[in-house]
Write an enzyme that holds these catalytic residues in place. Structure first.
Site, PDB file in Angstrom:
ATOM      1  N   ALA A  56      -9.125  -7.386   8.479  1.00  0.00           N
ATOM      2  CA  ALA A  56      -8.296  -8.067   9.823  1.00  0.00           C
ATOM      3  C   ALA A  56      -6.941  -8.575   9.368  1.00  0.00           C
ATOM      4  O   ALA A  56      -6.658  -9.469  10.249  1.00  0.00           O
ATOM      5  CB  ALA A  56      -9.187  -9.017  10.422  1.00  0.00           C
ATOM      6  N   CYS A  57      -6.429  -7.938   8.455  1.00  0.00           N
ATOM      7  CA  CYS A  57      -5.155  -8.335   8.063  1.00  0.00           C
ATOM      8  C   CYS A  57      -3.984  -7.433   8.320  1.00  0.00           C
ATOM      9  O   CYS A  57      -2.921  -7.578   7.767  1.00  0.00           O
ATOM     10  CB  CYS A  57      -4.842  -9.129   6.488  1.00  0.00           C
ATOM     11  SG  CYS A  57      -5.813 -10.621   6.236  1.00  0.00           S
ATOM     12  N   GLY A  58      -4.337  -6.295   8.830  1.00  0.00           N
ATOM     13  CA  GLY A  58      -3.223  -5.305   9.230  1.00  0.00           C
ATOM     14  C   GLY A  58      -2.908  -4.530   7.988  1.00  0.00           C
ATOM     15  O   GLY A  58      -1.642  -4.156   8.008  1.00  0.00           O
ATOM     16  N   LYS A  59      -3.905  -3.932   7.324  1.00  0.00           N
ATOM     17  CA  LYS A  59      -3.410  -3.142   6.269  1.00  0.00           C
ATOM     18  C   LYS A  59      -3.096  -1.897   6.693  1.00  0.00           C
ATOM     19  O   LYS A  59      -1.964  -1.475   6.168  1.00  0.00           O
ATOM     20  CB  LYS A  59      -4.993  -3.002   5.307  1.00  0.00           C
ATOM     21  CG  LYS A  59      -4.639  -2.252   4.035  1.00  0.00           C
ATOM     22  CD  LYS A  59      -6.425  -2.235   3.332  1.00  0.00           C
ATOM     23  CE  LYS A  59      -5.954  -1.563   1.851  1.00  0.00           C
ATOM     24  NZ  LYS A  59      -7.304  -1.424   1.403  1.00  0.00           N
TER      25      LYS A  59
ATOM     26  N   ASN B 241     -16.756  -1.548  14.846  1.00  0.00           N
ATOM     27  CA  ASN B 241     -16.431  -1.073  13.789  1.00  0.00           C
ATOM     28  C   ASN B 241     -16.518   0.485  13.890  1.00  0.00           C
ATOM     29  O   ASN B 241     -16.678   1.199  12.904  1.00  0.00           O
ATOM     30  CB  ASN B 241     -17.549  -1.097  12.726  1.00  0.00           C
ATOM     31  CG  ASN B 241     -17.358  -1.044  11.440  1.00  0.00           C
ATOM     32  OD1 ASN B 241     -16.234  -1.194  10.879  1.00  0.00           O
ATOM     33  ND2 ASN B 241     -18.004  -0.347  10.626  1.00  0.00           N
ATOM     34  N   SER B 242     -16.160   1.103  15.078  1.00  0.00           N
ATOM     35  CA  SER B 242     -16.171   2.438  15.357  1.00  0.00           C
ATOM     36  C   SER B 242     -14.791   2.913  14.426  1.00  0.00           C
ATOM     37  O   SER B 242     -13.723   2.198  14.227  1.00  0.00           O
ATOM     38  CB  SER B 242     -15.713   2.820  16.905  1.00  0.00           C
ATOM     39  OG  SER B 242     -14.733   1.976  17.620  1.00  0.00           O
TER      40      SER B 242
ATOM     41  N   ASP C 142       8.674  -6.255  12.072  1.00  0.00           N
ATOM     42  CA  ASP C 142       9.383  -7.395  11.467  1.00  0.00           C
ATOM     43  C   ASP C 142       9.123  -7.824  10.052  1.00  0.00           C
ATOM     44  O   ASP C 142       9.603  -8.312   9.418  1.00  0.00           O
ATOM     45  CB  ASP C 142       9.438  -8.562  12.494  1.00  0.00           C
ATOM     46  CG  ASP C 142      10.101  -8.484  13.617  1.00  0.00           C
ATOM     47  OD1 ASP C 142      11.450  -8.059  13.484  1.00  0.00           O
ATOM     48  OD2 ASP C 142       9.495  -8.420  14.797  1.00  0.00           O
ATOM     49  N   ASN C 143       7.550  -7.465   9.655  1.00  0.00           N
ATOM     50  CA  ASN C 143       7.380  -7.618   8.190  1.00  0.00           C
ATOM     51  C   ASN C 143       8.316  -6.921   7.278  1.00  0.00           C
ATOM     52  O   ASN C 143       8.294  -7.109   6.158  1.00  0.00           O
ATOM     53  CB  ASN C 143       5.690  -6.985   8.068  1.00  0.00           C
ATOM     54  CG  ASN C 143       4.777  -8.125   8.950  1.00  0.00           C
ATOM     55  OD1 ASN C 143       5.156  -9.088   9.186  1.00  0.00           O
ATOM     56  ND2 ASN C 143       3.832  -7.492   9.467  1.00  0.00           N
TER      57      ASN C 143
END
Length: 618
Positions: free
Chosen positions: A270-273, A386-387, A512-513
């Site tokens: 849940a950290c946007g990997k 979790n699909s 923006d990262n």
């Protein structure tokens, strides 16, 4: 009853493989044996068979060409960590963060379960390579399974088939991976669309480099080349042989001047990997290009130039569907346009797929992941949380031109991320390798958006569920790598999720990262300015590229980068894990922790970037 013949093709030369298949046929008692060649014809045939059996639903050729939807049993939707075992010879080598059973005891249990487990089914032999064929870092495995669902997914996720067997000569080593759904069929017994069994085992034998999975059909438990081989077994191999196997994405960063670097990043759940692996720079940062090498796993070794060089061992993407959209990750959505397998998502009336947050407004009517009618407001998710999707990596519009380069790619920087509403700044650079390893070893995420600091889940290197040996030894191995590599990657820590007191995110995130990534590349090449802080080197306001983000003031940036003396509580949250690993914890960690604690105590109660330094250059 005599075992059936194994019918090995003429090009199968490996003696160990032939003997293992014979023994497995005798144990599991399948009706037939199929040696998978990895061809399009084989894939299409298996997909058609699963459509006819009710396992697959063919999606619209106009909406989603050559793609399928599958619905699992409701009890078989995720990895089963409590049934995942590291069966090392010595219990202490598995460590306190892994489940352990003595190998002899576990093999006796598995032998009973696998006896006759494939009756009425076809046994598939799947040769696969974790990494580009012929790469000196790549490793070969062979999975035996009775699930055609596994075969089709493995064809997307790995380089598999005849081409792999032709590389496997008579004496070559491979990792044996055995899987069964654990649902034998008696003569005349009808099958079900998703066969599985309530008794589940996911077992790893690190000294033997072997994997056994029983009764689950879910990808994470059955695609044994992924987490089981490429992380748990490979991490053990890497420790013994002096390389690294990590739960990290790899991306390429190219500057407007044509300077190309490769970066690896570890992000907990849940950290946007995946979003970061396929990031699109803001339009104002014209000339900067991001390419994707891989979104989940990397294997690397030291090169002759003194740097770490890496490959993506996978051939596809196995991603979480909910939350993926044209807004959050347009490159991922473009990758999913065709040739995919979707598991436990919703079905639209026109034969396409849908999941939560895919669109701003949900469709008026769907068939949900359990095959039930669904309408907005019915108080249950249309797609399982979790699909998943399984998609060929080659379809990614920003796939790196060198992603299949067997000569591997040099890594310039490591990024480690957490999900914290407070305490941790947007970005900082570790002052040295040892400090960076400590920060990666203690990285954490809040369990929920509103969770208190005490609810932080520490996930070292995002590897806690995937390390195939004692985590303390794993930390020591990372420190050892730093001592042997003359030009190691620079280490950075990021936190995209810092919030205001009212709960609003301070940083816009997503594309923006790229502004932070640009600063990191400047640090790698000695061009970006930085300020020394209690935690490490931080960017000044003027060190970041703010074009197109004019409303982001220096005052807001200062809040995003501040370090409170309360940060010492973050160090206290590390204690539970470090005490568990105390007998094998690197001595360096004790000293680094004390130094950090002392630094925070001696710092101002609220440390911020000094405004007068914004215009200074380092």
């Amino acid at each position: 009853m005599e075992p059936i013949p194994i019918n090995a093709p003429d090009y199968v030369k490996n003696l160990k493989l032939l003997q293992w298949v014979k023994e497995t046929v005798a144990l599991c008692q399948p009706d037939s044996v199929c040696w998978c060649d990895g061809s399009t014809e084989e894939y299409d045939r298996l997909c058609e068979e699963m459509v006819n059996s009710g396992t697959f639903i063919k999606l619209s050729e106009q909406k989603r060409p050559n793609s399928y939807l599958c619905r699992s049993d409701p009890s078989d939707v995720a990895r089963v960590e409590d049934r995942t075992f590291i069966c090392s010879i010595r219990r202490q080598d598995a460590g306190p963060t892994n489940n352990w059973v003595a190998p002899k005891e576990m093999k006796a249990t598995l032998n009973k379960l696998f006896t006759g487990c494939m009756k009425g089914r076809t046994m598939y032999v799947i040769p696969f390579s974790m990494g580009p064929l012929g790469s000196h870092i790549a490793h070969i495995g062979v999975e035996i399974t009775d699930s055609p669902y596994v075969v089709t997914n493995m064809r997307i996720m790995t380089r598999m088939g005849r081409q792999v067997l032709e590389l496997l000569d008579e004496e070559a080593e491979f990792v044996p991976c055995l899987h069964s759904v654990g649902a034998p069929l008696e003569p005349g017994q009808a099958d079900v669309p998703w066969p599985c069994n309530d008794t589940k085992y996911i077992v790893h034998f690190p000294e033997e480099h072997a994997i056994v999975s029983y009764s689950s059909g879910y990808n994470g438990n059955t695609l044994l080349g992924k987490k089981c081989f490429a992380l748990r077994i490979a991490s053990s191999m890497a420790r013994d042989e002096g390389w690294l196997a990590e739960h990290m994405l790899i991306l390429g960063v190219e500057s407007p001047a044509g300077e190309k670097d490769y970066v690896a990043a570890a992000f907990p759940s849940a950290c946007g990997k995946t979003n970061f692996a396929m990031i699109i720079p803001p339009g104002e940062m014209e000339g900067w290009k991001i390419t994707t090498v891989g979104d989940d796993i990397r294997l690397d070794q030291q090169g002759k130039d003194g740097r770490l060089h890496a490959i993506n061992p996978e051939y596809g993407f196995f991603g979480v569907a909910p939350g993926t959209s044209d807004k959050s990750n347009p490159n991922a959505m473009a990758t999913l346009h065709a040739n995919c397998i979707f598991t436990n998502v919703a079905l639209t009336p026109d034969g396409d797929v849908w999941w939560e947050d895919m669109t701003d407004t949900p469709p008026e009517y769907l068939i949900d992941w359990q095959g039930k009618p669904w309408v907005p407001g019915c108080d249950r998710p249309a797609a399982h949380p979790n699909s998943r999707f399984t998609a060929p990596a080659s379809q990614c519009p920003v796939i790196d031109p060198a992603w299949e380069n067997p000569r591997v790619l040099p890594i310039s920087a490591f990024i480690f991320a957490g999900r914290r509403g407070d305490t941790i700044p947007l970005v900082y650079q570790s002052s040295n390798w040892y400090y960076g390893v400590y920060m990666a070893a203690t990285m954490g995420s809040e369990k929920t958006a509103a969770a208190a600091r005490s609810a932080t889940c520490v996930d070292p290197f995002a590897m806690l569920p995937f390390c195939g040996y004692h985590m303390g030894d794993y930390f020591n191995h990372w420190l050892h790598v730093g001592r042997t590599v003359s030009d190691p990657p620079r280490i950075f820590i990021v936190n995209w999720f810092r919030k205001t007191r009212t709960g609003k995110f301070l940083w816009p995130g997503f594309g923006d990262n790229m502004r932070v990534l640009k600063w990191m590349m400047g640090r790698v090449h000695g061009r970006s300015g930085a300020v020394e802080s209690p935690l490490g080197w931080m960017p000044r306001y003027e060190s970041l590229d703010w074009r197109g983000l004019d409303g982001f003031t220096s005052n807001k940036f200062s809040k995003l980068m501040s370090v409170d003396r309360e940060g010492k509580q973050e160090l206290f949250s590390h204690e539970e894990l470090l005490e568990k690993l105390y007998d094998r914890l690197p001595k360096e960690f004790t000293h680094i922790r004390e130094l950090l604690l002392s630094t925070l105590w001696m710092s101002p109660e609220h440390w911020e970037l000094a405004p007068e330094l914004y215009s200074a250059e380092s």
